[in-house]
Design a protein around this motif. Structure first.
Motif, PDB file in Angstrom:
ATOM      1  N   LEU A   1      -3.560  12.437  -7.753  1.00 34.32           N
ATOM      2  CA  LEU A   1      -2.816  11.336  -7.159  1.00 34.32           C
ATOM      3  C   LEU A   1      -3.735  10.211  -6.694  1.00 34.32           C
ATOM      4  O   LEU A   1      -3.318   9.052  -6.647  1.00 34.32           O
ATOM      5  N   ALA A   2      -4.963  10.538  -6.357  1.00 36.89           N
ATOM      6  CA  ALA A   2      -5.885   9.530  -5.820  1.00 36.89           C
ATOM      7  C   ALA A   2      -6.201   8.437  -6.822  1.00 36.89           C
ATOM      8  O   ALA A   2      -6.609   7.334  -6.444  1.00 36.89           O
ATOM      9  N   SER A   3      -6.015   8.723  -8.102  1.00 37.49           N
ATOM     10  CA  SER A   3      -6.346   7.733  -9.132  1.00 37.49           C
ATOM     11  C   SER A   3      -5.208   6.763  -9.416  1.00 37.49           C
ATOM     12  O   SER A   3      -5.377   5.808 -10.174  1.00 37.49           O
ATOM     13  N   LEU A   4      -4.041   6.968  -8.792  1.00 38.49           N
ATOM     14  CA  LEU A   4      -2.889   6.110  -9.062  1.00 38.49           C
ATOM     15  C   LEU A   4      -3.047   4.766  -8.359  1.00 38.49           C
ATOM     16  O   LEU A   4      -3.649   4.675  -7.291  1.00 38.49           O
ATOM     17  N   PRO A   5      -2.481   3.701  -8.935  1.00 40.31           N
ATOM     18  CA  PRO A   5      -2.687   2.355  -8.377  1.00 40.31           C
ATOM     19  C   PRO A   5      -2.064   2.178  -6.988  1.00 40.31           C
ATOM     20  O   PRO A   5      -0.956   2.667  -6.725  1.00 40.31           O
ATOM     21  N   ASN A   6      -2.810   1.504  -6.113  1.00 36.35           N
ATOM     22  CA  ASN A   6      -2.351   1.102  -4.775  1.00 36.35           C
ATOM     23  C   ASN A   6      -2.097   2.270  -3.823  1.00 36.35           C
ATOM     24  O   ASN A   6      -1.546   2.078  -2.740  1.00 36.35           O
ATOM     25  N   VAL A   7      -2.497   3.475  -4.208  1.00 33.96           N
ATOM     26  CA  VAL A   7      -2.354   4.611  -3.297  1.00 33.96           C
ATOM     27  C   VAL A   7      -3.484   4.558  -2.273  1.00 33.96           C
ATOM     28  O   VAL A   7      -4.664   4.575  -2.629  1.00 33.96           O
TER      29      VAL A   7
ATOM     30  N   GLU B   1      -5.472   6.837  12.526  1.00 30.22           N
ATOM     31  CA  GLU B   1      -6.753   7.528  12.417  1.00 30.22           C
ATOM     32  C   GLU B   1      -7.507   7.157  11.147  1.00 30.22           C
ATOM     33  O   GLU B   1      -8.747   7.150  11.115  1.00 30.22           O
ATOM     34  N   PHE B   2      -6.770   6.892  10.089  1.00 32.77           N
ATOM     35  CA  PHE B   2      -7.371   6.637   8.776  1.00 32.77           C
ATOM     36  C   PHE B   2      -6.887   5.287   8.249  1.00 32.77           C
ATOM     37  O   PHE B   2      -5.974   5.227   7.427  1.00 32.77           O
ATOM     38  N   PRO B   3      -7.465   4.191   8.752  1.00 26.50           N
ATOM     39  CA  PRO B   3      -7.057   2.871   8.265  1.00 26.50           C
ATOM     40  C   PRO B   3      -7.243   2.769   6.756  1.00 26.50           C
ATOM     41  O   PRO B   3      -8.105   3.434   6.171  1.00 26.50           O
ATOM     42  N   GLU B   4      -6.458   1.909   6.155  1.00 27.72           N
ATOM     43  CA  GLU B   4      -6.524   1.785   4.706  1.00 27.72           C
ATOM     44  C   GLU B   4      -7.887   1.263   4.256  1.00 27.72           C
ATOM     45  O   GLU B   4      -8.563   0.530   4.970  1.00 27.72           O
ATOM     46  N   SER B   5      -8.270   1.682   3.067  1.00 25.08           N
ATOM     47  CA  SER B   5      -9.493   1.191   2.447  1.00 25.08           C
ATOM     48  C   SER B   5      -9.198   1.023   0.967  1.00 25.08           C
ATOM     49  O   SER B   5      -8.062   1.163   0.524  1.00 25.08           O
ATOM     50  N   HIS B   6     -10.211   0.709   0.201  1.00 27.47           N
ATOM     51  CA  HIS B   6      -9.999   0.530  -1.235  1.00 27.47           C
ATOM     52  C   HIS B   6      -9.834   1.875  -1.941  1.00 27.47           C
ATOM     53  O   HIS B   6      -9.386   1.929  -3.087  1.00 27.47           O
ATOM     54  N   GLN B   7     -10.191   2.949  -1.285  1.00 27.90           N
ATOM     55  CA  GLN B   7     -10.011   4.282  -1.840  1.00 27.90           C
ATOM     56  C   GLN B   7      -8.965   5.034  -1.030  1.00 27.90           C
ATOM     57  O   GLN B   7      -8.783   4.785   0.168  1.00 27.90           O
ATOM     58  N   ALA B   8      -8.291   5.960  -1.675  1.00 23.87           N
ATOM     59  CA  ALA B   8      -7.253   6.727  -0.995  1.00 23.87           C
ATOM     60  C   ALA B   8      -7.863   7.621   0.087  1.00 23.87           C
ATOM     61  O   ALA B   8      -8.859   8.310  -0.152  1.00 23.87           O
ATOM     62  N   GLN B   9      -7.269   7.584   1.262  1.00 25.20           N
ATOM     63  CA  GLN B   9      -7.657   8.467   2.355  1.00 25.20           C
ATOM     64  C   GLN B   9      -6.894   9.784   2.179  1.00 25.20           C
ATOM     65  O   GLN B   9      -5.662   9.782   2.156  1.00 25.20           O
ATOM     66  N   VAL B  10      -7.604  10.886   2.027  1.00 22.38           N
ATOM     67  CA  VAL B  10      -6.991  12.185   1.769  1.00 22.38           C
ATOM     68  C   VAL B  10      -6.963  12.996   3.057  1.00 22.38           C
ATOM     69  O   VAL B  10      -8.012  13.279   3.648  1.00 22.38           O
ATOM     70  N   VAL B  11      -5.754  13.364   3.490  1.00 18.54           N
ATOM     71  CA  VAL B  11      -5.578  14.116   4.736  1.00 18.54           C
ATOM     72  C   VAL B  11      -4.735  15.349   4.421  1.00 18.54           C
ATOM     73  O   VAL B  11      -3.515  15.332   4.470  1.00 18.54           O
ATOM     74  N   THR B  12      -5.400  16.433   4.070  1.00 15.70           N
ATOM     75  CA  THR B  12      -4.695  17.656   3.679  1.00 15.70           C
ATOM     76  C   THR B  12      -5.318  18.881   4.345  1.00 15.70           C
ATOM     77  O   THR B  12      -5.862  19.763   3.672  1.00 15.70           O
ATOM     78  N   PRO B  13      -5.250  18.971   5.670  1.00 19.02           N
ATOM     79  CA  PRO B  13      -5.819  20.142   6.344  1.00 19.02           C
ATOM     80  C   PRO B  13      -5.032  21.412   6.036  1.00 19.02           C
ATOM     81  O   PRO B  13      -3.904  21.358   5.522  1.00 19.02           O
ATOM     82  N   VAL B  14      -5.618  22.542   6.369  1.00 14.04           N
ATOM     83  CA  VAL B  14      -4.965  23.835   6.166  1.00 14.04           C
ATOM     84  C   VAL B  14      -3.691  23.899   7.008  1.00 14.04           C
ATOM     85  O   VAL B  14      -3.647  23.435   8.150  1.00 14.04           O
ATOM     86  N   ILE B  15      -2.659  24.475   6.437  1.00 15.70           N
ATOM     87  CA  ILE B  15      -1.374  24.593   7.121  1.00 15.70           C
ATOM     88  C   ILE B  15      -1.363  25.860   7.958  1.00 15.70           C
ATOM     89  O   ILE B  15      -1.613  26.961   7.455  1.00 15.70           O
TER      90      ILE B  15
ATOM     91  N   ARG C   1       0.859  -1.184   0.000  1.00 18.08           N
ATOM     92  CA  ARG C   1       0.000   0.000   0.000  1.00 18.08           C
ATOM     93  C   ARG C   1       0.892   1.229   0.000  1.00 18.08           C
ATOM     94  O   ARG C   1       1.924   1.265   0.696  1.00 18.08           O
ATOM     95  N   ILE C   2       0.511   2.221  -0.747  1.00 17.67           N
ATOM     96  CA  ILE C   2       1.377   3.386  -0.978  1.00 17.67           C
ATOM     97  C   ILE C   2       0.791   4.614  -0.287  1.00 17.67           C
ATOM     98  O   ILE C   2      -0.408   4.887  -0.386  1.00 17.67           O
ATOM     99  N   ALA C   3       1.668   5.338   0.399  1.00 20.23           N
ATOM    100  CA  ALA C   3       1.305   6.628   0.985  1.00 20.23           C
ATOM    101  C   ALA C   3       2.094   7.718   0.265  1.00 20.23           C
ATOM    102  O   ALA C   3       3.325   7.668   0.224  1.00 20.23           O
ATOM    103  N   LEU C   4       1.399   8.678  -0.311  1.00 17.56           N
ATOM    104  CA  LEU C   4       2.034   9.823  -0.952  1.00 17.56           C
ATOM    105  C   LEU C   4       1.904  11.014  -0.013  1.00 17.56           C
ATOM    106  O   LEU C   4       0.800  11.388   0.383  1.00 17.56           O
ATOM    107  N   VAL C   5       3.030  11.593   0.372  1.00 19.66           N
ATOM    108  CA  VAL C   5       3.007  12.657   1.370  1.00 19.66           C
ATOM    109  C   VAL C   5       3.763  13.874   0.845  1.00 19.66           C
ATOM    110  O   VAL C   5       4.542  13.793  -0.095  1.00 19.66           O
ATOM    111  N   GLY C   6       3.509  15.038   1.461  1.00 21.42           N
ATOM    112  CA  GLY C   6       4.293  16.229   1.161  1.00 21.42           C
ATOM    113  C   GLY C   6       3.660  17.167   0.164  1.00 21.42           C
ATOM    114  O   GLY C   6       2.438  17.286   0.051  1.00 21.42           O
ATOM    115  N   CYS C   7       4.532  17.858  -0.591  1.00 16.75           N
ATOM    116  CA  CYS C   7       4.107  19.005  -1.397  1.00 16.75           C
ATOM    117  C   CYS C   7       3.135  18.641  -2.504  1.00 16.75           C
ATOM    118  O   CYS C   7       2.098  19.301  -2.690  1.00 16.75           O
TER     119      CYS C   7
END
Length: 431
Positions: free
Chosen positions: A87-93, A111-125, A72-78
């Motif tokens: 990015l949500a449409s990429l495989p295994n993300v 907090e956000f266990p994996e599911s078949h869809q990407a969990q998006v966590v991008t709150p305001v900085i 399972r892939i986690a994409l983080v950062g900028c």
């Protein structure tokens, strides 16, 4: 134990953050393995400075998915912060985590266990001063990157980093010192101060100069290196007492263009004359200093005359290497609305600057032949040669049968071999 691996794109700040995130997972009971090994979770720390960086992330995700389809892939950062839909449409993300929560990734996974869809966590900085509870100890390298600042308020027209990283904010001063002590205790002899715009560091009444002065007093630390810094945020007097301290003879200050009209369109905060005066003053103050820069080629509206002025500026100034970036419009940058130049023209001009950079770096290396420089050695490659860096950013190779890893030793520089300088260990002092 879940196996987790990491890959980092982009700047030293990303490298520093990845090291800290890795250590947080080790503390959390995960088995951190090499990126080329099978793992249950793959974390990719992304970069979005250029279109090439965006494409590299997508290519790597597809490569990981083919090589390790169960991961399972986690994409983080900028890139995760501002391109989450793409990015949500990429495989295994399974997770897309922006910069506000990136450093808290263990908790995010809980907090956000994996599911078949990407969990998006991008709150305001936010804009508050910050601390980092887990040090960025990097056992694979002798030098350690330490984050002292994040975000930017400058909003250059070609750049979307203020949107990806947020507005400028500084790290709590004592927290910097706490991590620095931990890094030195772990064996790091050189600390590299990193951030998005580190010259704007301001916490309470502390500035970048106060950070350097405090690290100068840190027992066991031998070098302090300033990473890339904006020319309008640093004073040449920061080097005036360098001989008494640990500050490296090194400066990387982005020029971006050697033409005032283009600098104005870029919304840069200096003129070519002011930049040139600063560079010459620093070079006169610190003998044998290495000065590097960044240049953007093909900014919209750049004529041949504009480019020729950039070439002339870089040729004449005591700058010893350039990072050359081919302009690409960024999703949220103001310059995206301007008409872009033909890719062939950008490629041709970029090649001219890269060749000039190679020549200038060689001239700098030639100027050091016959001198003795202190080298901080890295892991041996197993080919009989061992290499490391001088404080003025010269990669040096020596033949030695003993392991020199993490030793700071004097080396007599003798000959040039490509991007490296060959030398031999010296029993004499440096000069």
């Amino acid at each position: 134990m879940k196996r987790i691996s990491f890959y980092t794109f982009g700047c030293r700040l990303n490298q520093s953050e990845t090291a800290s995130i890795e250590n947080s997972f080790k503390q959390g009971g995960y088995d951190v393995v090499g990126f080329d090994q099978p793992s249950d979770i793959v974390v990719i720390n992304t970069c979005t400075v250029t279109e090439g960086g965006d494409a590299d992330t997508r290519h790597l995700v597809h490569k990981v998915s083919r090589r390790n389809p169960q991961a399972r892939i986690a994409l983080v950062g900028c890139q995760a912060q501002i391109q989450k839909e793409r990015l949500a449409s990429l495989p295994n993300v399974r997770w897309i985590v922006g910069n506000a929560r990136k450093m808290d990734l263990v908790a995010v996974f809980n907090e956000f266990p994996e599911s078949h869809q990407a969990q998006v966590v991008t709150p305001v900085i936010g804009r508050e001063p910050f601390s980092l509870p887990v040090p960025s100890i990097d056992f694979d390298h002798t030098r350690a990157n330490i984050k002292i600042q994040d975000g930017c308020d400058f909003f250059c027209s070609f750049c979307e980093i203020p949107y990806a990283r947020g507005r400028a904010r500084s790290r709590i001063f004592e927290d910097i010192l706490t991590e620095s002590r931990a890094l030195v205790a772990a064996g790091h002899k050189e600390l590299i101060l990193t951030g998005i715009n580190i010259g704007t560091y301001a916490y309470a009444d502390k500035t970048l100069k106060d950070v350097i002065n405090a690290l100068n007093a840190l027992e066991g630390l031998e070098r302090i290196r300033i990473s890339s810094i904006e020319p309008t945020t640093i004073s040449k007097d920061i080097f005036e007492k360098r001989q008494e301290g640990k500050l490296c003879r090194y400066l990387h200050i982005p020029l971006q263009s050697g033409d005032d009209e283009i600098l104005g369109e870029m919304k840069r905060k200096y003129t070519v004359a002011a930049f040139s005066d600063f560079v010459r003053a620093v070079a006169a103050t610190v003998p044998q200093i290495c000065i590097g820069t960044d240049v953007i080629v093909g900014f919209p509206g750049e004529t041949q005359t504009h480019f020729d002025r950039t070439v002339d500026t870089l040729r004449e100034l005591p700058i010893h290497y350039f990072h050359v970036f081919s302009y690409s419009p960024r999703h949220m940058a103001k310059s995206r609305l301007l008409e872009t130049m033909p890719p062939q023209v950008i490629a041709e001009r970029s090649q001219i600057l890269r060749e000039l950079s190679l020549r200038k770096r060689r001239v700098f290396h030639e100027s050091l032949l016959g001198t003795t420089q202190r080298v901080l050695f890295e892991h041996p490659k197993g080919d009989g040669w061992q290499n490391g860096l001088t404080d003025n950013y010269v990669r040096v190779k020596v033949k030695s049968e003993r392991n020199l890893f993490n030793q700071m030793l004097p080396v007599l520089l003798q000959a040039i071999e490509g991007p490296c300088v060959l030398g031999e260990l010296s029993k004499k002092g440096t000069h």
